[in-house]
Structure formats: structure tokens, C-alpha cells
Design an enzyme around this catalytic site. Structure first.
Site, PDB file in Angstrom:
ATOM      1  CE  LYS A  36      -0.635   0.012   5.041  1.00 55.68           C
ATOM      2  NZ  LYS A  36      -1.524   0.439   6.099  1.00 55.68           N
ATOM      3  NE  ARG A 130      -6.095   0.279  11.772  1.00 55.41           N
ATOM      4  CZ  ARG A 130      -4.987   0.468  11.109  1.00 55.41           C
ATOM      5  NH1 ARG A 130      -4.325   1.601  11.194  1.00 55.41           N
ATOM      6  NH2 ARG A 130      -4.507  -0.458  10.300  1.00 55.41           N
ATOM      7  CE1 TYR A 268       9.292  32.680   0.258  1.00 56.32           C
ATOM      8  CE2 TYR A 268       9.470  30.285   0.308  1.00 56.32           C
ATOM      9  CZ  TYR A 268       9.174  31.461  -0.367  1.00 56.32           C
ATOM     10  OH  TYR A 268       8.773  31.405  -1.668  1.00 56.32           O
ATOM     11  CG  MET A 315       5.679  24.134  -2.920  1.00 56.57           C
ATOM     12  SD  MET A 315       4.474  25.072  -3.861  1.00 56.57           S
ATOM     13  CE  MET A 315       3.629  25.983  -2.585  1.00 56.57           C
TER      14      MET A 315
HETATM   15  C1  PLP Z   1      -3.925  -3.899   8.601  1.00 54.25           C
HETATM   16  C2  PLP Z   1      -2.448  -3.847   8.421  1.00 54.25           C
HETATM   17  N1  PLP Z   1      -1.748  -4.994   8.357  1.00 54.25           N
HETATM   18  C3  PLP Z   1      -0.409  -5.004   8.200  1.00 54.25           C
HETATM   19  C4  PLP Z   1       0.299  -3.831   8.096  1.00 54.25           C
HETATM   20  C5  PLP Z   1       1.804  -3.880   7.944  1.00 54.25           C
HETATM   21  O1  PLP Z   1       2.424  -3.309   9.060  1.00 54.25           O
HETATM   22  P1  PLP Z   1       4.019  -3.134   9.118  1.00 54.25           P
HETATM   23  O2  PLP Z   1       4.348  -2.179   8.036  1.00 54.25           O
HETATM   24  O3  PLP Z   1       4.273  -2.594  10.464  1.00 54.25           O
HETATM   25  O4  PLP Z   1       4.598  -4.482   8.884  1.00 54.25           O
HETATM   26  C6  PLP Z   1      -0.384  -2.614   8.151  1.00 54.25           C
HETATM   27  C7  PLP Z   1       0.374  -1.364   8.062  1.00 54.25           C
HETATM   28  O5  PLP Z   1       0.031  -0.315   8.461  1.00 54.25           O
HETATM   29  C8  PLP Z   1      -1.784  -2.619   8.323  1.00 54.25           C
HETATM   30  O6  PLP Z   1      -2.493  -1.482   8.379  1.00 54.25           O
END
Ligand code: PLP
Length: 374
Positions: A36, A130, A268, A315
Site C-alpha cells: 500500500k 479502528r 523565508y 515548496m
Molecule cells: C492492517 C495492516 N496490516 C499489516 C500492516 C503492515 O504493518 P508493518 O508495516 O508494520 O509491517 C499494516 C500497516 O500499516 C496494516 O495497516
């Protein structure tokens, strides 16, 4: 057009990290590598391919658009979408054949209406508060899913709230117990859950009892420790033998060099005043690119030597002091994150300067900056 700032990703480092995890978890546990956030800033598609070639079984993304990009690139491994998929996108998710994490009855009803076969993983709330279904509501939720013949419960998952930020793992242990209770509850009621999973990088490195059928590793796949606390816990409880190699180097080039007098202000807000004559290098990188504006006491590396940041990060521009690097000249390479000879700016160091963490530092490097696999 030649790039003024770019990110180099070491294939060997990524491969080595994944192979090491593969050995650690063994062949009976699935390895789901998290790609991700543009593969934690490393570049989604190339990184995903390297992970799969090196031993990952599944990929995890946050959002459906990331899964779409992977599928468009011909990646056909199981993809687990960890974030929320909007009701109107569930049909597309079913078409892409992604594994979905579920915790809302509304999503289940919509999947039922769509009617296409889908595999879901129930997210169980064990203490992170969450996404997730409360354990008290779990059986009701699973029975609700059972009412739709096209929806298969393939897995159940949870996520640790406090495993990498501390060397005291009692909260994580409580979450693990709750996860085990939740599994027993579902299995006791006749549900078969083929893939249970909860381990992130820290859990995978530190606690084998968190593996179940799959681990979801992110940060450590890229060669970064989840935190100092995880590293300390590892040294204390496990010892050595596990070595992570950072894969990312962020570079730019010098755009101008000039010498300014003592008593001049830089940038700045006139936050920096020279105490002596200063040889200044102007770099074509700023907070738009992901170089945190909050950093004032940081460094970059030029010709293997540290050059201190002077004045505020703009920037698109920043200024560094090269008075002690007389050989520095126009278009010389500058390391913003990474190693050059003896000198190194790690993502962790950068995170400390920016009052942040390595996760944020690498994911914030602007996506439009080219990632080059070396
Ligand atoms: C639901 C979930 N699983 C696994 C991971 C992986 O975590 P890490 O990067 O600490 O291994 C994340 C990362 O934020 C996550 O949100």
C-alpha cells in the site's frame, strides 16, 4: 527530460529482505507483503513484482485503485484489500477478484445483491478500535454472511495497536488472546476459517505465535525496522541473525552554488543568519516532493560528506551549507536519504528530524518522482 530528483530502489535489498522472511516463517505460512501507499514509497508495480519473484504469496493494498493498478499490470496473485471499499465499488472489487476485509453488514448485503462469488476476511476488533467487528457481535455477523451463498468467509484478521511502539508487549498479548477467543467462537459455531492472520512486521519478527496461516508484513520488507523498540526487543529476546537492508535512496542534484557574506539571512522568514562567509548549495527539492518543511536541523550528503540545511525548506527548493565541501559543483549528486561512503541519512534519522517515523518519511516521497530499480 532528465530528472532533478529521483529515488533509487535496490532490487537486491528487497529480494534479500523477502527471502529472509520466507525462511523465518516457513513454507506453511502464507506471506502477504504490504504494498500500500505506493509500496511504502518504493514504487507499487516494480516492488510488487520483486516481492512475488522473491517469495511473497499474496499482496496487501489499502485501496481498490491500488488493486486495479496491480491487475492492469498483469499481477494475478491473491490481493488483500485492507482498507474500506465503498458500497458502490464492491462490484468492481468482485470483478477484480480481490479478498476483502469486512466489518459492516451494509457491505455484506450489497455483495449479496451483486451476487458474484467473493471471498471475505472478517476483521475482528481486539483492541485497536479502528476497523473491526466487536467480539460480542462476531457470531451474529458471521451468521449474517452465511445467509448469502455467493460470499465465502475465507479468513479472519486483526491488527495490533501497540506492538512496535513499546518493549512491553502485554497489550499485544491481550489482543492475541482475544483473537484466539474470537477464532474459537467462530470455529465452535461450525465456521471453518482457513486463513487467520494478525502479524505485521514487528509481530512476525518477534512472536511466532502470531503467524497462524498468514503474515502481513510491510515496513520490514523494505529493510526498515518498525521502530527502535522492535529492534531492542529483537536483540533482547531473539539475538542476531536477522538483518534488514534498506532499499531506498532519494537523490537530487545541485542547482546553484554561491558564496554569501557573514550576516546574511537565508530563506523565508529569515530564520537563519550566517555567522561567517558561507558557500551555499541550492537544491531543487522541497516539501511538495516530500521533504518535510519542519526539518531545520537536518543534513544531506554530498561527496560522502554532510551538508547542513540552512533556512526553511521551501515548496520546491532547499538550501544547504557546502562550505566544507569545496569540491561540490553544479549538478553534483546529493543524497537526501541513503548512504554515500561512510555517511548515511536513514529514513529513521530523517523521521527524527521531522518529528515523524520511517513509515511516514518514505510514503510521503511524492509519487511523481521516478523510482529507478538498480
Ligand atoms: C492492517 C495492516 N496490516 C499489516 C500492516 C503492515 O504493518 P508493518 O508495516 O508494520 O509491517 C499494516 C500497516 O500499516 C496494516 O495497516
Amino acid at each position: 527530460m532528465s530528472e532533478l530528483t529521483w529515488v533509487e530502489i535496490s532490487r537486491r535489498a528487497l529480494e534479500g529482505n523477502i527471502k529472509q522472511f520466507r525462511t523465518l516463517i516457513g513454507k506453511d505460512v502464507l506471506m502477504c507483503s504490504c504494498v500500500k501507499a505506493n509500496a511504502y514509497g518504493h514504487g507499487l508495480l516494480e516492488t510488487a513484482k520483486i516481492f512475488l519473484e522473491s517469495g511473497a504469496d499474496w499482496l496487501a493494498v489499502n485501496a481498490l485503485y491500488e488493486a486495479e493498478l496491480l491487475r492492469k499490470a498483469g499481477i494475478d496473485c491473491p490481493i488483500y484489500v485492507m482498507g474500506y471499499i465503498g458500497l458502490d465499488d464492491l462490484e468492481q472489487a468482485a470483478n477484480l477478484g480481490v479478498r476483502m476485509v469486512v466489518y459492516n453488514k451494509e457491505s455484506i448485503s450489497r455483495l449479496g445483491e451483486i451476487g458474484k462469488p467473493v471471498k471475505v476476511h472478517i476483521k475482528v476488533e481486539t483492541g485497536n478500535n479502528r476497523q473491526g467487528v466487536l467480539v460480542e457481535e462476531l457470531l451474529d455477523f458471521a451468521n449474517f454472511i452465511k445467509g448469502f451463498s455467493n460470499i465465502e468467509i475465507e479468513g479472519m484478521a486483526t491488527h495490533f495497536a501497540n506492538i512496535e511502539d513499546t518493549t512491553d508487549h502485554s497489550y499485544a498479548e491481550k489482543q492475541l488472546s482475544k483473537f484466539n477467543e474470537a477464532a474459537a467462537l467462530l470455529e465452535g459455531a461450525g465456521f471453518s476459517i482457513p486463513i487467520k492472520h494478525c502479524a505485521n512486521s514487528a509481530a512476525t519478527i518477534l512472536f511466532k505465535e502470531t503467524y497462524f496461516n498468514m503474515v502481513r508484513t510491510g515496513i520490514a520488507n523494505y529493510g526498515m525496522w518498525p521502530s527502535n523498540e522492535t529492534y531492542v526487543s529483537y536483540l533482547k529476546e531473539i539475538g542476531d541473525g536477522f538483518e534488514l537492508k534498506a532499499a531506498l535512496t532519494w537523490k537530487t542534484k545541485i542547482a546553484q552554488i554561491k558564496t554569501i557574506k557573514a550576516g546574511e539571512y537565508i530563506g523565508y522568514g529569515c530564520t537563519y543568519k550566517t555567522a561567517q562567509e558561507t558557500r551555499l548549495a541550492i537544491l531543487p527539492v522541497g516539501y511538495y516532493d516530500g521533504y518535510d518543511r519542519g526539518i531545520s536541523a537536518g543534513h544531506v550528503v554530498i561527496h560522502g560528506k554532510r551538508a547542513a540545511i540552512r533556512g526553511r525548506i521551501c515548496m520546491n527548493i532547499m538550501m544547504v551549507d557546502v562550505s566544507n565541501i569545496p569540491e561540490a559543483k553544479l549538478e553534483d549528486e546529493v543524497i537526501l536519504i541513503g548512504r554515500d561512503g561512510e555517511e548515511k541519512i536513514s529514513a529513521e534519522q530523517f523521521g527524527t528530524w521531522a518529528s515523524s517515523i520511517n513509515y511516514e518519511v518514505t510514503t510521503r516521497i511524492n509519487e511523481r518522482i521516478e523510482r529507478i530499480i538498480i
